[in-house]
Design a protein around this motif. Structure first.
Motif, PDB file in Angstrom:
ATOM      1  N   ARG A   2       0.855  -1.191   0.000  1.00 40.99           N
ATOM      2  CA  ARG A   2       0.000   0.000   0.000  1.00 40.99           C
ATOM      3  C   ARG A   2       0.894   1.245   0.000  1.00 40.99           C
ATOM      4  O   ARG A   2       1.742   1.400   0.885  1.00 40.99           O
ATOM      5  N   THR A  32      -0.310  -0.766  -4.543  1.00 34.99           N
ATOM      6  CA  THR A  32      -1.708  -0.335  -4.494  1.00 34.99           C
ATOM      7  C   THR A  32      -1.743   1.107  -4.005  1.00 34.99           C
ATOM      8  O   THR A  32      -1.436   1.372  -2.841  1.00 34.99           O
ATOM      9  N   ILE A  34      -2.965   4.811  -2.702  1.00 36.89           N
ATOM     10  CA  ILE A  34      -3.998   5.539  -1.980  1.00 36.89           C
ATOM     11  C   ILE A  34      -3.639   7.020  -2.125  1.00 36.89           C
ATOM     12  O   ILE A  34      -2.560   7.445  -1.697  1.00 36.89           O
ATOM     13  N   GLN A  44     -11.139   9.319  -7.232  1.00 37.96           N
ATOM     14  CA  GLN A  44     -11.483   7.895  -7.329  1.00 37.96           C
ATOM     15  C   GLN A  44     -12.143   7.575  -8.655  1.00 37.96           C
ATOM     16  O   GLN A  44     -11.824   6.563  -9.310  1.00 37.96           O
ATOM     17  N   VAL A  49      -8.958   4.485  -8.351  1.00 41.61           N
ATOM     18  CA  VAL A  49      -8.090   4.109  -7.244  1.00 41.61           C
ATOM     19  C   VAL A  49      -8.691   4.633  -5.940  1.00 41.61           C
ATOM     20  O   VAL A  49      -9.582   5.479  -5.948  1.00 41.61           O
ATOM     21  N   GLU A  50      -8.168   4.141  -4.825  1.00 42.21           N
ATOM     22  CA  GLU A  50      -8.616   4.607  -3.511  1.00 42.21           C
ATOM     23  C   GLU A  50      -8.101   6.024  -3.267  1.00 42.21           C
ATOM     24  O   GLU A  50      -6.965   6.360  -3.631  1.00 42.21           O
ATOM     25  N   CYS A  52      -8.295   9.575  -0.348  1.00 39.23           N
ATOM     26  CA  CYS A  52      -8.592  10.030   1.009  1.00 39.23           C
ATOM     27  C   CYS A  52      -8.522  11.556   1.026  1.00 39.23           C
ATOM     28  O   CYS A  52      -7.684  12.152   0.346  1.00 39.23           O
ATOM     29  N   THR A  63      -4.652   6.107   7.354  1.00 43.77           N
ATOM     30  CA  THR A  63      -4.140   5.613   6.070  1.00 43.77           C
ATOM     31  C   THR A  63      -2.631   5.382   6.146  1.00 43.77           C
ATOM     32  O   THR A  63      -2.118   4.360   5.670  1.00 43.77           O
ATOM     33  N   SER A  67      -0.280   1.666   5.781  1.00 41.71           N
ATOM     34  CA  SER A  67       0.427   1.626   4.500  1.00 41.71           C
ATOM     35  C   SER A  67       1.899   1.253   4.680  1.00 41.71           C
ATOM     36  O   SER A  67       2.423   1.222   5.801  1.00 41.71           O
TER      37      SER A  67
END
Length: 345
Positions: A2, A32, A34, A44, A49-50, A52, A63, A67
């Motif tokens: 992450r 991955t 974030i 998004q 993708v994720e 925040c 987060t 990660s």
């Protein structure tokens, strides 16, 4: 793995979105992402993708805790010329990530200007704590060398961004010239009036279709809307938020007149003649490295005739980068990808 990506994302700036799109293009398959974004829902949806909310402390902290790596994702984020607060936000996040034991990377950075001794100290400390560092210009590389911080220097990653289709572009009359102006204290009403008059004369002389391309609607759109009604010939304001479509614009234009740093990179990468109006040292450095003609915004000639004649001459006789030059810059921009792989392996 992450990986948290941190930059000026989700704020409607085409250049920063292009950096994000390129970073996502270059991330290893095992990562991955974030994304810390000013508009998580839009981010998004656009990139699948994720994301925040970059200003929501508790979700950002959570987060980071969940990660494995943290990346400053390109651009001039450690600088105090446009915001005194900005370097403390980015520096604070990098410090937290380093304290949590994440792999950390300062990716494709353009460092400075750093006017305050405190922000200069913070910048030095955070860069020194990174697992990997890459920068996009000689000035930043020189600063890190003086600080004895290992780093990679390579061209801005947006050279390697894959250009996409621009809806409706090929329906507009040719030849086309793109103009990307932004608001700035030195772009006074009088200077803007002179540039507009020069653009009118330039269009009459060249019979070109003028494309007004706001890279950040909040700063650029009002200028485009002020210029458009005065143009005597074919013209269009292009409202584009997808960075690949934005780069695709320059596949269909003969020349770009640009203030925006990444508009000049996109244009040069697609083989356009470029003429720069510089508002920032990063544009000065790009002009010097690529031999792009232009003026500092504070030194724009007072006579619109001089401006228009300079543009007409460059349109008629100026040279774009050669295909070999472009390919070399693209190939070297991919060095940022190799460092990503090393850090995230």
């Amino acid at each position: 793995m992450r990986v948290v990506l941190c930059g000026y994302y989700g704020k409607g700036n085409g250049g920063d979105e292009a950096l994000l799109a390129t970073l996502l293009q270059m991330l290893p398959k095992n990562a991955t992402p974030i994304i810390l974004s000013g508009n998580p829902a839009q981010t998004q949806e656009r990139y699948q993708v994720e994301a925040c909310d970059r200003m929501a402390f508790s979700p950002v902290w959570q987060t980071l805790q969940q990660s494995d790596a943290f990346i400053w994702g390109g651009g001039s984020i450690m600088q105090d010329s446009t915001s005194a607060i900005s370097p403390f936000y980015y520096g604070g996040l990098m410090t937290m990530a380093q304290k949590l034991g994440l792999k950390t990377m300062a990716w494709a950075q353009g460092i400075g200007p750093l006017k305050s001794p405190l922000t200069r100290w913070l910048t030095k400390q955070t860069f020194a704590g990174c697992t990997g560092v890459s920068v996009r210009d000689r000035g930043s590389a020189s600063l890190l060398t003086n600080w004895q911080i290992p780093h990679l220097q390579a061209p801005d990653p947006v050279w390697a961004l894959e250009a996409g289709n621009t809806p409706g572009l090929w329906d507009l009359p040719a030849p086309r010239v793109a103009v990307t102006l932004r608001s700035h204290p030195q772009l006074t009403p009088n200077r803007l009036a002179n540039l507009t008059r020069a653009l009118v004369d330039f269009q009459r002389a060249t019979d070109t279709c003028i494309l007004l391309v706001p890279f950040q609607l909040s700063q650029d759109l009002a200028i485009a809307q002020a210029i458009q009604p005065q143009l005597p010939g074919a013209n269009q304001i292009l409202y584009l938020e997808d960075p690949k479509s934005l780069k695709g614009v320059f596949r269909g234009v003969e020349m770009a007149i640009g203030m925006r740093f990444h508009s000049l990179i996109m244009a040069a990468a697609e083989g356009c003649r470029c003429f720069a109006i510089s508002y920032d040292p990063k544009v000065d450095r790009l002009m010097a490295e690529l031999s792009i003609p232009g003026w500092d915004v504070a030194q724009i000639p007072d006579d619109p005739n001089i401006i228009s004649q300079t543009w007409i001459e460059h349109y008629a006789n100026g040279d774009p980068l050669s295909p070999d030059q472009i390919q070399s810059l693209v190939d070297r921009a991919y060095m940022h990808r190799e460092l990503l792989r090393e850090v995230l392996q």
